[in-house]
Write a protein that holds these residues in place. Structure first.
Motif, short mmCIF file in Angstrom:
data_model
loop_
_atom_site.label_atom_id
_atom_site.label_comp_id
_atom_site.label_asym_id
_atom_site.label_seq_id
_atom_site.Cartn_x
_atom_site.Cartn_y
_atom_site.Cartn_z
N TYR A 107 -22.93 -84.53 57.58
CA TYR A 107 -22.81 -83.77 58.83
C TYR A 107 -24.12 -83.94 59.63
O TYR A 107 -25.20 -83.62 59.13
CB TYR A 107 -22.57 -82.31 58.44
N ARG A 148 -26.02 -82.97 63.22
CA ARG A 148 -26.07 -82.19 64.46
C ARG A 148 -27.00 -82.92 65.41
O ARG A 148 -28.18 -83.13 65.09
CB ARG A 148 -26.60 -80.78 64.20
N LYS A 194 -18.91 -85.92 60.18
CA LYS A 194 -18.80 -84.81 61.14
C LYS A 194 -20.01 -84.84 62.07
O LYS A 194 -21.15 -84.89 61.60
CB LYS A 194 -18.73 -83.48 60.39
N ARG A 247 -21.74 -82.89 65.36
CA ARG A 247 -21.74 -81.78 66.30
C ARG A 247 -22.76 -82.06 67.39
O ARG A 247 -23.93 -82.33 67.11
CB ARG A 247 -22.09 -80.46 65.60
N GLY A 293 -17.20 -76.40 57.05
CA GLY A 293 -18.19 -77.44 56.76
C GLY A 293 -19.58 -77.03 57.19
O GLY A 293 -20.52 -77.79 57.08
N ARG A 349 -26.21 -81.06 55.81
CA ARG A 349 -26.46 -81.54 57.17
C ARG A 349 -27.92 -81.89 57.45
O ARG A 349 -28.83 -81.42 56.77
CB ARG A 349 -25.96 -80.52 58.20
#
Ligand code: SAM
Ligand code: SF4
Length: 352
Positions: free
Chosen positions: A35, A37, A84, A86, A251, A282
């Motif tokens: 993940y 960001r 993933k 974001r 998640g 993450r």
């Protein structure tokens, strides 16, 4: 290959060898990193009191990664198992031509590289962009909203734009986006309003997560007085509601319950009162290409430099691998650090 990282870590941390393994990213505590960001700007149209001061020094535009560079770095992460992504900030929807970046990133949904492309926003620009975000494959947006009261919103964000955020939420619903509201629980601003905000969110079929204020960034006064433990909030809510633990996970760091009386889902993000670092999956990258592997530590890598030094991307991959290997076991957030944050970076710089 790893000089820039080793320099930031110091000699005592150089014991772990760099892997040549070109597969997934796993840290030294066996946590798989899936993940990312990605902060696309540090700029914002609000000035949330717990996040940044009114007079904020934003980064010079020349330091910010171009879309081309953001896509190159994102692709490199995807090739190492990030599924993933974001998009965050600052306020991501303020970045000029942002939708063209979303369009480019959405191609990685189409080819299966990404499973999920989502966004965290303060909602002020959402009315304009919700339909396009849905068109570019975004299914879920997190919208930060700490109060439904206009005066309190103005006091908290220093801007009188609650109506724009509410319009943005309507547009998100109309566009078919799944919305989660993020509400920072603040002893001196919204403590009494929390049940009402939860009821409102559940009536709109929005999930909602409560967040503890964190010691991120200097130049923000008053955090100790704002801090509210979510354990106390939960105990208060349980006086009138039935909360049942829910195994659902988005998640992220939220731990969820179902509220019997509203039938909605409520998350708790409680980094101070209950640390969830053991299953952290993450990493974060700032809009200048600085990779941070933990919110509460400075460890990381300069990916912009790695990218610019070596167009073959080998240096970039090595820097990412090594940074992930050194991902700290946990942050040391603590109520006592609220007055004197461990990290000089605000959440808006790091990418919350
Ligand atoms: N501007 C966008 C927004 O507000 O949603 C995205 C970036 S903002 C930094 C992401 C999240 O971080 C928001 O939900 C905000 O409330 C939260 N945040 C900012 N500073 C924080 C702090 N010191 N402690 C806890 N949460 C914080
Ligand atoms: Fe801006 Fe988000 Fe920080 Fe508020 S929390 S000042 S909206 S970056």
């Amino acid at each position: 290959m790893t000089h820039s990282l080793i320099d930031t870590l110091g000699p005592e941390k150089t014991r772990i060898a760099v892997s040549d393994d070109a597969s997934g990213l796993v840290d030294s505590f066996s946590r798989s990193i899936s993940y990312l960001r990605l902060s696309v700007t540090d700029r914002c149209d609000l000035r949330c009191t717990y996040c940044m001061p009114e007079r904020m020094n934003f980064l010079p535009k020349k330091d910010v990664l171009s879309f081309e560079e953001l896509v190159q770095i994102t692709d490199a992460f995807i090739s190492r198992g990030i599924t993933k992504l974001r998009i965050t900030g600052g306020e991501p929807l303020l970045r000029r031509d942002m939708l063209s970046l979303m369009e480019r990133l959405s191609r990685r949904l189409d080819d299966g590289g990404l499973k999920e492309l989502c966004l965290t926003t303060n909602g002020t620009q959402l009315a304009k962009h919700a339909a396009d975000l849905a068109r570019f494959g975004v299914r879920r947006v997190n919208v930060s909203l700490d109060t439904l009261d206009r005066q309190t919103f103005f006091r908290l964000t220093r801007r009188d734009v609650l109506a724009d955020v509410l319009r943005g939420l309507d547009a998100a619903r109309e566009a078919g986006l799944k919305v989660k509201i993020n509400t920072v629980a603040l002893a001196d601003a919204n403590r009494d309003e929390i049940p009402q905000i939860i009821e409102w969110a559940h009536k709109q079929a929005f999930d909602i997560s409560l967040i503890e204020v964190m010691p991120m960034g200097e130049g923000v006064a008053g955090r100790p007085a704002s801090y509210l433990s979510l354990q106390d909030v939960r105990a208060d809510l349980e006086k009138s509601w039935t909360l049942t633990d829910d195994a659902y996970s988005s998640g992220g760091p939220s731990r969820y319950v179902r509220v019997g009386e509203t039938s909605g889902r409520l998350g708790f993000i409680s980094p101070l009162s209950h640390n969830f670092c053991s299953d952290c999956n993450r990493v974060r990258m700032t809009c200048t290409g600085r990779l941070y592997t933990c919110l509460g530590h400075e460890d990381g890598a300069d990916l912009r430099q790695a990218l610019r030094d070596d167009p073959t991307l080998e240096k970039l991959h090595r820097a990412v691998e090594t940074a992930v290997r050194f991902k700290p076991e946990r942050h040391d957030f603590d109520v006592r650090t609220l007055a004197d944050p461990a990290s000089p970076r605000t959440m808006s710089t790091t990418g919350g």
